[in-house]
Design a protein around this motif. Structure first.
Motif, short mmCIF file in Angstrom:
data_model
loop_
_atom_site.label_atom_id
_atom_site.label_comp_id
_atom_site.label_asym_id
_atom_site.label_seq_id
_atom_site.Cartn_x
_atom_site.Cartn_y
_atom_site.Cartn_z
N ILE A 1 0.87 -1.17 0.00
CA ILE A 1 0.00 0.00 0.00
C ILE A 1 0.91 1.23 0.00
CG2 ILE A 1 -1.67 1.35 1.33
CD1 ILE A 1 -2.85 -1.27 2.35
N GLU A 2 0.63 2.14 -0.91
CA GLU A 2 1.43 3.37 -1.05
C GLU A 2 0.67 4.53 -0.43
OE1 GLU A 2 3.17 6.04 -4.74
OE2 GLU A 2 2.88 3.89 -5.02
N ILE A 3 1.40 5.44 0.20
CA ILE A 3 0.83 6.61 0.87
C ILE A 3 1.38 7.85 0.17
CG2 ILE A 3 0.67 7.89 3.04
CD1 ILE A 3 1.26 5.14 4.44
N ARG A 4 0.48 8.69 -0.39
CA ARG A 4 0.91 9.89 -1.11
C ARG A 4 0.12 11.10 -0.63
NH1 ARG A 4 2.77 8.69 -6.37
NH2 ARG A 4 3.13 10.92 -6.51
N GLN A 5 0.82 12.14 -0.25
CA GLN A 5 0.14 13.36 0.19
C GLN A 5 -0.46 14.09 -1.02
OE1 GLN A 5 2.49 15.96 2.66
NE2 GLN A 5 0.84 17.45 2.86
N ILE A 6 -1.63 14.67 -0.81
CA ILE A 6 -2.33 15.41 -1.85
C ILE A 6 -1.95 16.88 -1.73
CG2 ILE A 6 -4.62 16.14 -2.66
CD1 ILE A 6 -5.65 13.41 -1.59
N PHE A 7 -1.67 17.52 -2.86
CA PHE A 7 -1.37 18.95 -2.85
C PHE A 7 -2.58 19.74 -2.37
CE2 PHE A 7 1.99 18.00 -6.04
CZ PHE A 7 3.03 18.71 -5.44
N GLU A 8 -2.32 20.75 -1.56
CA GLU A 8 -3.34 21.70 -1.12
C GLU A 8 -3.04 23.04 -1.80
OE1 GLU A 8 -5.84 20.65 0.53
OE2 GLU A 8 -5.08 18.79 1.38
N ALA A 9 -4.01 23.94 -1.82
CA ALA A 9 -3.86 25.23 -2.50
C ALA A 9 -2.59 25.96 -2.09
CB ALA A 9 -5.09 26.09 -2.25
N GLU A 10 -2.29 25.97 -0.79
CA GLU A 10 -1.12 26.72 -0.31
C GLU A 10 0.21 26.14 -0.79
OE1 GLU A 10 -2.64 23.99 2.93
OE2 GLU A 10 -3.55 25.53 1.69
N ASP A 11 0.21 24.92 -1.27
CA ASP A 11 1.43 24.30 -1.77
C ASP A 11 1.90 24.91 -3.09
OD1 ASP A 11 1.55 22.46 0.36
OD2 ASP A 11 0.21 21.08 -0.69
N PHE A 12 1.00 25.58 -3.81
CA PHE A 12 1.32 26.08 -5.15
C PHE A 12 1.94 27.47 -5.16
CE2 PHE A 12 -1.80 22.77 -5.96
CZ PHE A 12 -1.13 22.04 -6.93
N GLY A 13 1.98 28.15 -4.03
CA GLY A 13 2.65 29.45 -3.95
C GLY A 13 1.91 30.55 -4.68
N ALA A 14 2.65 31.60 -5.05
CA ALA A 14 2.08 32.81 -5.66
C ALA A 14 1.43 32.54 -7.02
CB ALA A 14 3.16 33.88 -5.79
N GLU A 15 1.90 31.50 -7.72
CA GLU A 15 1.33 31.20 -9.03
C GLU A 15 -0.16 30.86 -8.93
OE1 GLU A 15 4.13 29.98 -7.87
OE2 GLU A 15 5.65 30.70 -9.25
N PHE A 16 -0.57 30.38 -7.78
CA PHE A 16 -1.98 30.07 -7.55
C PHE A 16 -2.64 31.35 -7.04
CE2 PHE A 16 -5.42 27.50 -5.40
CZ PHE A 16 -5.90 26.93 -6.56
N GLU B 1 -7.57 34.68 -8.37
CA GLU B 1 -8.59 34.24 -9.32
C GLU B 1 -8.63 32.70 -9.41
OE1 GLU B 1 -6.19 36.56 -10.19
OE2 GLU B 1 -7.50 38.30 -9.94
N LEU B 2 -7.46 32.09 -9.43
CA LEU B 2 -7.41 30.63 -9.48
C LEU B 2 -7.92 30.01 -8.18
CD1 LEU B 2 -3.96 30.15 -11.27
CD2 LEU B 2 -6.25 29.77 -12.23
N ARG B 3 -7.61 30.65 -7.04
CA ARG B 3 -8.13 30.17 -5.75
C ARG B 3 -9.65 30.25 -5.72
NH1 ARG B 3 -4.30 29.69 -1.52
NH2 ARG B 3 -2.25 30.38 -2.20
N GLU B 4 -10.20 31.35 -6.22
CA GLU B 4 -11.66 31.53 -6.25
C GLU B 4 -12.29 30.45 -7.14
OE1 GLU B 4 -14.74 34.63 -8.24
OE2 GLU B 4 -13.13 35.54 -7.04
N GLN B 5 -11.67 30.20 -8.30
CA GLN B 5 -12.18 29.16 -9.19
C GLN B 5 -12.16 27.81 -8.49
OE1 GLN B 5 -9.57 27.96 -12.40
NE2 GLN B 5 -11.32 27.56 -13.75
N GLU B 6 -11.08 27.48 -7.81
CA GLU B 6 -10.94 26.21 -7.09
C GLU B 6 -12.03 26.07 -6.03
OE1 GLU B 6 -9.15 22.53 -5.86
OE2 GLU B 6 -8.90 23.72 -7.68
N GLU B 7 -12.25 27.11 -5.25
CA GLU B 7 -13.28 27.08 -4.20
C GLU B 7 -14.67 26.90 -4.81
OE1 GLU B 7 -12.71 30.61 -1.83
OE2 GLU B 7 -10.69 29.98 -1.26
N ARG B 8 -14.93 27.58 -5.92
CA ARG B 8 -16.21 27.48 -6.59
C ARG B 8 -16.44 26.04 -7.10
NH1 ARG B 8 -15.27 30.88 -10.29
NH2 ARG B 8 -15.06 29.48 -12.04
N LEU B 9 -15.41 25.46 -7.71
CA LEU B 9 -15.51 24.09 -8.21
C LEU B 9 -15.73 23.08 -7.08
CD1 LEU B 9 -12.74 24.14 -10.96
CD2 LEU B 9 -15.23 24.11 -11.31
N ARG B 10 -15.00 23.24 -5.98
CA ARG B 10 -15.18 22.34 -4.84
C ARG B 10 -16.59 22.45 -4.27
NH1 ARG B 10 -10.84 19.52 -3.29
NH2 ARG B 10 -8.82 20.23 -4.03
#
Length: 142
Positions: free
Chosen positions: A107-122, A125-134
């Motif tokens: 069994i493999e364990i892999r952490q999922i990226f969260e919004a804060e992991d992407f830095g300033a590039e996120f 506008e992209l954060r708002e889109q992500e929240e809207r989609l979720r």
């Protein structure tokens, strides 16, 4: 922290061999423990790769490759999505898991990226889109 817990395939899962009643019972109890602890967000088994496909990307070209796929040890038989405090906590839960095949398994364990992991590039506008989609995904599941 969210983690994907990946159950690796073996020759039996790839052959479509279903788990026996004992394993289904043990996994059901383990899943119940995960839910009661507030950890499990999702968990599913997957059909063999013979019923799947891959899409290979090469620039703008797309090629569809139908299963089965040769490297069984690289295939996934199932997964969980867990919300835990640390990788160490995820490891402790996996160590409590029933053996998914009853034989040699992994069994493999892999952490999922969260919004804060992407830095300033996120950007905002992209954060708002992500929240809207979720929010839309959550609404669609009801």
């Amino acid at each position: 922290m969210r983690f994907m817990i990946i159950i690796k395939a073996d020759k039996n899962t790839e052959a479509g061999v279903m788990p026996d009643e004992r394993l289904l019972t043990e996994m059901g109890q383990f899943n119940e423990d995960l839910v009661k602890a507030g950890i499990m967000q999702a968990g599913e088994g997957l059909h063999p790769s013979s019923r799947g496909a891959r899409v290979k990307f090469s620039g703008n070209k797309r090629e569809v490759i139908d299963g089965p796929f040769a490297e069984t040890k690289e295939l996934i038989a199932g997964f969980w999505l867990w919300q835990v405090k640390s990788k160490e906590e995820a490891i402790e839960w996996v160590k409590r898991c029933p053996n998914p095949t009853g034989a040699e398994s992994e069994i493999e364990i892999r952490q999922i990226f969260e919004a804060e992991d992407f830095g300033a590039e996120f950007n905002p506008e992209l954060r708002e889109q992500e929240e809207r989609l979720r929010a839309q995904i959550t609404a669609n599941q009801k």
